[in-house]
Design a protein around this motif. Structure first.
Motif, PDB file in Angstrom:
ATOM      1  N   LEU A 192       0.833  -1.197   0.000  1.00  0.00           N
ATOM      2  CA  LEU A 192       0.000   0.000   0.000  1.00  0.00           C
ATOM      3  C   LEU A 192       0.874   1.255   0.000  1.00  0.00           C
ATOM      4  O   LEU A 192       1.751   1.411   0.847  1.00  0.00           O
ATOM      5  N   SER A 193       0.625   2.148  -0.959  1.00  0.00           N
ATOM      6  CA  SER A 193       1.392   3.390  -1.036  1.00  0.00           C
ATOM      7  C   SER A 193       0.553   4.611  -0.666  1.00  0.00           C
ATOM      8  O   SER A 193       1.092   5.634  -0.275  1.00  0.00           O
ATOM      9  N   GLU A 194      -0.771   4.512  -0.802  1.00  0.00           N
ATOM     10  CA  GLU A 194      -1.657   5.612  -0.410  1.00  0.00           C
ATOM     11  C   GLU A 194      -2.819   5.075   0.416  1.00  0.00           C
ATOM     12  O   GLU A 194      -3.492   4.128   0.003  1.00  0.00           O
ATOM     13  N   LEU A 195      -3.045   5.716   1.568  1.00  0.00           N
ATOM     14  CA  LEU A 195      -4.162   5.349   2.436  1.00  0.00           C
ATOM     15  C   LEU A 195      -4.884   6.629   2.845  1.00  0.00           C
ATOM     16  O   LEU A 195      -4.294   7.522   3.461  1.00  0.00           O
ATOM     17  N   HIS A 196      -6.171   6.710   2.475  1.00  0.00           N
ATOM     18  CA  HIS A 196      -6.974   7.900   2.752  1.00  0.00           C
ATOM     19  C   HIS A 196      -8.101   7.530   3.716  1.00  0.00           C
ATOM     20  O   HIS A 196      -8.954   6.712   3.400  1.00  0.00           O
ATOM     21  N   LEU A 197      -8.082   8.162   4.898  1.00  0.00           N
ATOM     22  CA  LEU A 197      -9.098   7.905   5.928  1.00  0.00           C
ATOM     23  C   LEU A 197      -9.595   9.206   6.532  1.00  0.00           C
ATOM     24  O   LEU A 197      -9.940   9.266   7.712  1.00  0.00           O
ATOM     25  N   SER A 198      -9.657  10.253   5.735  1.00  0.00           N
ATOM     26  CA  SER A 198     -10.124  11.545   6.226  1.00  0.00           C
ATOM     27  C   SER A 198     -11.634  11.523   6.448  1.00  0.00           C
ATOM     28  O   SER A 198     -12.355  10.732   5.837  1.00  0.00           O
ATOM     29  N   TYR A 199     -12.091  12.396   7.350  1.00  0.00           N
ATOM     30  CA  TYR A 199     -13.517  12.536   7.665  1.00  0.00           C
ATOM     31  C   TYR A 199     -14.115  11.204   8.116  1.00  0.00           C
ATOM     32  O   TYR A 199     -15.069  10.699   7.538  1.00  0.00           O
ATOM     33  N   ARG A 253       5.849  10.613   2.335  1.00  0.00           N
ATOM     34  CA  ARG A 253       6.107  11.970   1.845  1.00  0.00           C
ATOM     35  C   ARG A 253       5.003  12.940   2.260  1.00  0.00           C
ATOM     36  O   ARG A 253       5.247  14.138   2.391  1.00  0.00           O
ATOM     37  N   ILE A 254       3.791  12.446   2.451  1.00  0.00           N
ATOM     38  CA  ILE A 254       2.672  13.310   2.832  1.00  0.00           C
ATOM     39  C   ILE A 254       1.950  12.688   4.022  1.00  0.00           C
ATOM     40  O   ILE A 254       1.492  11.551   3.952  1.00  0.00           O
ATOM     41  N   LEU A 255       1.874  13.450   5.114  1.00  0.00           N
ATOM     42  CA  LEU A 255       1.119  13.051   6.301  1.00  0.00           C
ATOM     43  C   LEU A 255       0.147  14.175   6.621  1.00  0.00           C
ATOM     44  O   LEU A 255       0.551  15.275   6.996  1.00  0.00           O
ATOM     45  N   ASP A 256      -1.141  13.911   6.446  1.00  0.00           N
ATOM     46  CA  ASP A 256      -2.169  14.921   6.660  1.00  0.00           C
ATOM     47  C   ASP A 256      -2.983  14.557   7.895  1.00  0.00           C
ATOM     48  O   ASP A 256      -3.760  13.603   7.882  1.00  0.00           O
TER      49      ASP A 256
END
Length: 313
Positions: free
Chosen positions: A152-159, A199-202
């Protein structure tokens, strides 16, 4: 549109999805759709799929976005060639663990804008998954089994409704983007320090009062640790950059080394002592305390290293 079958892709207009599939099979025979590679049924009123869909064993991309599914359709487990699956904008509340048995080739999963409250542990079976997006759901926790998805290279769990991130997140060594904005997270785990490709931590819009990584780590300390690791691995770009900036080189020369993990850091995190045995200084002193520095609580709590924390009175 029957002519679209020859091109390997079928897109159905709203309201005609299942009728289109059945009509094609009637006109062209049972094998009419077996060569299909892409199928878009988005923006319809679908709440279920026809049984015929299970025969599309060559399908690699399926878009079921913006329908009214309440669960992931069971027929999907038969689509053994599927690589990209879009289920955004539905009313999905549960995912049957059986679904994951037949989706071993899946690389992309989009479940944005649904009503999911949890993920089944069996999700670890999607071992080839590279991109996963679960924004705008009601997920309260990340199962530690999810963290075994090493590709896994991208994991999106916003909101969502996350209150914590499992320590096992550090096993996702290929993760480059982690989006956790607008949750209820208060503390970040030390495991994030292991994500060297990140590279990106939001984490915007959470409840984080201090940026916890290996205790309290400031952004300049995070940058320093990253640079020190890369320099240790002979990163030529950073080596050149440091040579061109003497002030940075002087700052990095003050690095310390963790007595447990051996990794370099810039500022002292934990000051400890260990006692050297068999060193008789005088008649009354048999043990000599030796100062040691440790980079994080994670290292301090790891194993039986024999170090003791120093506390101020």
């Amino acid at each position: 549109r029957p002519s679209a079958v020859a091109m390997g892709t079928v897109r159905c207009v709203p309201g005609a999805a299942m009728a289109e599939l059945r009509a094609l099979r009637l006109r062209r025979g049972p094998g009419a759709l077996r060569a299909l590679r892409g199928l878009s049924l988005r923006d319809n009123g679908l709440c279920r799929l026809p049984a015929e869909l299970a025969s599309l064993r060559g399908l690699t991309e399926l878009n079921l976005g913006n329908n009214i599914f309440e669960e992931v359709p069971e027929q999907l487990k038969y689509l053994s060639s599927l690589q990209k699956l879009h289920l955004f904008g539905n009313k999905i509340t549960t995912i049957s663990p059986a679904i994951f048995d037949g989706l071993e080739k899946l690389t992309l999963l989009n479940l944005n804008n649904n009503r999911l409250k949890y993920l089944p542990p069996e999700i670890h079976r999607l071992e080839n998954l590279e991109y996963m997006s679960l924004n705008n759901n009601q997920i309260g926790s990340i199962p530690k089994e999810l963290c075994s998805l090493e590709k896994l290279s991208e994991l999106h769990l916003s909101y969502n409704c996350l209150i914590m991130v499992p320590e096992e997140i550090g096993y996702m060594t290929n993760l480059r983007m982690l989006c956790l904005s607008r949750n209820q997270i208060e503390v970040l785990p030390d495991g994030l320090c292991k994500l060297r490709k990140l590279r990106i931590l939001d984490v915007a819009g959470n409840r984080i009062r201090v940026f916890f990584l290996c205790r309290v780590i400031r952004l300049n300390e995070m940058a320093a640790r990253f640079i020190l690791r890369e320099l240790n691995e002979k990163n030529s770009v950073l080596q050149t950059a440091v040579k061109q900036n003497p002030e940075v080189g002087n700052l990095l020369s003050e690095k310390r080394v963790c007595a447990v993990c051996g990794q370099a850091f810039l500022t002292t995190r934990l000051e400890c002592v260990c006692f050297m045995h068999k060193m008789k200084i005088s008649r009354n002193i048999h043990l000599l305390p030796v100062r040691k520095l440790i980079c994080s609580f994670q290292c301090f709590n790891f194993g039986d290293h024999g170090f003791f924390g120093v506390a101020e009175s």
